[in-house]
Scaffold this active site. Structure first.
Site, PDB file in Angstrom:
ATOM      1  N   ASN A   1       0.860  -1.187   0.000  1.00  0.00           N
ATOM      2  CA  ASN A   1       0.000   0.000   0.000  1.00  0.00           C
ATOM      3  C   ASN A   1       0.894   1.234   0.000  1.00  0.00           C
ATOM      4  O   ASN A   1       1.430   1.612   1.037  1.00  0.00           O
ATOM      5  CB  ASN A   1      -0.894  -0.048   1.260  1.00  0.00           C
ATOM      6  CG  ASN A   1      -1.785   1.179   1.374  1.00  0.00           C
ATOM      7  OD1 ASN A   1      -1.914   1.951   0.416  1.00  0.00           O
ATOM      8  ND2 ASN A   1      -2.396   1.365   2.536  1.00  0.00           N
TER       9      ASN A   1
ATOM     10  N   LYS B   1       0.064   4.205  -0.398  1.00  0.00           N
ATOM     11  CA  LYS B   1      -0.637   5.396   0.141  1.00  0.00           C
ATOM     12  C   LYS B   1      -0.420   6.581  -0.811  1.00  0.00           C
ATOM     13  O   LYS B   1      -0.422   6.366  -2.016  1.00  0.00           O
ATOM     14  CB  LYS B   1      -0.178   5.673   1.564  1.00  0.00           C
ATOM     15  CG  LYS B   1      -0.301   4.417   2.457  1.00  0.00           C
ATOM     16  CD  LYS B   1      -0.173   4.670   3.904  1.00  0.00           C
ATOM     17  CE  LYS B   1      -0.282   3.338   4.651  1.00  0.00           C
ATOM     18  NZ  LYS B   1      -0.312   3.503   6.099  1.00  0.00           N
TER      19      LYS B   1
ATOM     20  N   HIS C   1      -9.781   1.238   4.578  1.00  0.00           N
ATOM     21  CA  HIS C   1      -8.527   1.452   5.314  1.00  0.00           C
ATOM     22  C   HIS C   1      -8.764   2.453   6.454  1.00  0.00           C
ATOM     23  O   HIS C   1      -9.521   3.410   6.300  1.00  0.00           O
ATOM     24  CB  HIS C   1      -7.447   1.970   4.362  1.00  0.00           C
ATOM     25  CG  HIS C   1      -6.087   1.952   4.983  1.00  0.00           C
ATOM     26  ND1 HIS C   1      -5.662   2.944   5.844  1.00  0.00           N
ATOM     27  CD2 HIS C   1      -5.072   1.050   4.907  1.00  0.00           C
ATOM     28  CE1 HIS C   1      -4.432   2.643   6.260  1.00  0.00           C
ATOM     29  NE2 HIS C   1      -4.063   1.501   5.706  1.00  0.00           N
TER      30      HIS C   1
ATOM     31  N   GLU D   1      -7.134   4.843   7.573  1.00  0.00           N
ATOM     32  CA  GLU D   1      -6.861   6.260   7.284  1.00  0.00           C
ATOM     33  C   GLU D   1      -8.056   6.901   6.581  1.00  0.00           C
ATOM     34  O   GLU D   1      -8.368   8.064   6.809  1.00  0.00           O
ATOM     35  CB  GLU D   1      -5.575   6.386   6.450  1.00  0.00           C
ATOM     36  CG  GLU D   1      -4.351   6.161   7.315  1.00  0.00           C
ATOM     37  CD  GLU D   1      -3.142   5.603   6.581  1.00  0.00           C
ATOM     38  OE1 GLU D   1      -3.138   5.565   5.334  1.00  0.00           O
ATOM     39  OE2 GLU D   1      -2.200   5.182   7.286  1.00  0.00           O
TER      40      GLU D   1
ATOM     41  N   GLU E   1      -5.895  -4.860  10.796  1.00  0.00           N
ATOM     42  CA  GLU E   1      -4.911  -3.805  11.019  1.00  0.00           C
ATOM     43  C   GLU E   1      -5.232  -3.046  12.303  1.00  0.00           C
ATOM     44  O   GLU E   1      -6.075  -2.142  12.292  1.00  0.00           O
ATOM     45  CB  GLU E   1      -4.915  -2.830   9.842  1.00  0.00           C
ATOM     46  CG  GLU E   1      -4.555  -3.443   8.510  1.00  0.00           C
ATOM     47  CD  GLU E   1      -3.938  -2.417   7.572  1.00  0.00           C
ATOM     48  OE1 GLU E   1      -2.794  -2.612   7.175  1.00  0.00           O
ATOM     49  OE2 GLU E   1      -4.602  -1.412   7.271  1.00  0.00           O
TER      50      GLU E   1
ATOM     51  N   GLY F   1       1.616   2.564  10.683  1.00  0.00           N
ATOM     52  CA  GLY F   1       2.552   3.658  10.439  1.00  0.00           C
ATOM     53  C   GLY F   1       3.281   4.149  11.678  1.00  0.00           C
ATOM     54  O   GLY F   1       3.870   5.223  11.679  1.00  0.00           O
TER      55      GLY F   1
ATOM     56  N   SER G   1       2.874  -1.795  10.676  1.00  0.00           N
ATOM     57  CA  SER G   1       4.305  -1.819  11.026  1.00  0.00           C
ATOM     58  C   SER G   1       4.976  -3.161  10.734  1.00  0.00           C
ATOM     59  O   SER G   1       5.817  -3.622  11.505  1.00  0.00           O
ATOM     60  CB  SER G   1       4.507  -1.422  12.492  1.00  0.00           C
ATOM     61  OG  SER G   1       4.109  -0.078  12.675  1.00  0.00           O
TER      62      SER G   1
HETATM   63  P1  PGA Z   1       2.376   0.487   7.774  1.00  0.00           P
HETATM   64  O1  PGA Z   1       0.946   0.667   7.083  1.00  0.00           O
HETATM   65  O2  PGA Z   1       2.965  -0.775   7.235  1.00  0.00           O
HETATM   66  O3  PGA Z   1       3.156   1.719   7.361  1.00  0.00           O
HETATM   67  O4  PGA Z   1       2.155   0.441   9.236  1.00  0.00           O
HETATM   68  C1  PGA Z   1       0.101  -0.422   6.909  1.00  0.00           C
HETATM   69  C2  PGA Z   1      -1.180   0.049   6.305  1.00  0.00           C
HETATM   70  O5  PGA Z   1      -1.584   1.172   6.537  1.00  0.00           O
HETATM   71  O6  PGA Z   1      -1.837  -0.691   5.580  1.00  0.00           O
END
Ligand code: PGA
Length: 214
Positions: free
Chosen positions: A8, A10, A87, A89, A141, A147, A174
């Site tokens: 991803n 982003k 997601h 976010e 998640e 993140g 992460s």
């Molecule tokens: P990350 O993000 O690996 O940077 O923690 C995972 C995600 O948002 O799907």
């Protein structure tokens, strides 16, 4: 079943040139990788040029006056196969609700695309899948792990994996080259959703190698 590794990206990178470079490095590195399907989800504007197989979102209507939105059919016609939906976010910054996510999953299925539903808990899982009996890929998640570099313990991840009664569940949050294999071999996930690390080809490839070893 092949492990599914979803990158991803982003809202990165800034230019098509950088996106192509990143993709090239990843593709070179995964040429001989077996037992894994790698899905690259770049921002919409890069999808056609990269011939990417994944997207980060889409809208629930087929077409019409929905300024700024992208339809499932547009993605399908760009040869996308997988779509990340719900997601955290988007739930947080764009106020996406389970009802909206539910409509998106249905639209994506109708179009013949594979939805990857992101959830942080079982309530989101139940509400987002209301009335849906088709196969959906789930990505667990935990919000604190996204993140932040604070990955979820293998024990907690395993507990959650056992509660999600779906055949294909990914872990996200992460993930890095140190912990990736454990989520699969110890916690029992069928793949990973990788954010930050997917923007660093060396570390991303190291992560894939780590999974291969398990
Ligand atoms: P990350 O993000 O690996 O940077 O923690 C995972 C995600 O948002 O799907």
């Amino acid at each position: 079943m092949k492990y599914l590794i979803v990158a991803n990206w982003k809202m990165n990178p800034d230019t098509l040139g950088e996106a192509k470079k990143l993709l090239n490095s990843v593709e070179k590195g995964i040429k001989n990788v077996k037992d894994m399907e790698v899905v690259i989800c770049p921002p919409f504007v890069f999808i056609p040029s990269l011939k990417a197989n994944g997207a980060q979102d889409c809208f629930w209507e087929e077409k019409g006056a929905f300024t700024g939105e992208i339809s499932p059919k547009m993605l399908k016609n760009s040869e996308v196969k997988y779509v990340i939906l719900g997601h955290s976010e988007r739930r947080r910054y764009l106020r996406e609700t389970d009802e909206m996510v539910n409509k998106k999953i249905k639209a994506v299925i109708v179009c013949g695309l594979k939805p990857i539903l992101c959830i942080a808990n079982l309530i989101q899982l139940r509400k987002s899948l209301k009335g849906i009996s088709e196969k959906v890929i789930i990505a667990y998640e935990p919000v604190f792990a996204i993140g932040t570099g604070k990955s979820c313990s293998i024990g907690q991840a395993k507990k959650m994996r056992n509660k999600i009664k779906y055949p294909q569940v990914l872990y996200g949050g992460s993930v890095n080259s140190q912990n990736a294999g454990d989520y699969i071999s110890q916690a029992g996930f069928q793949g990973l959703l990788i954010g930050g690390v997917s923007l660093n080809p060396q570390e991303f490839l190291k992560t894939i190698k780590n999974i291969e070893k398990t």
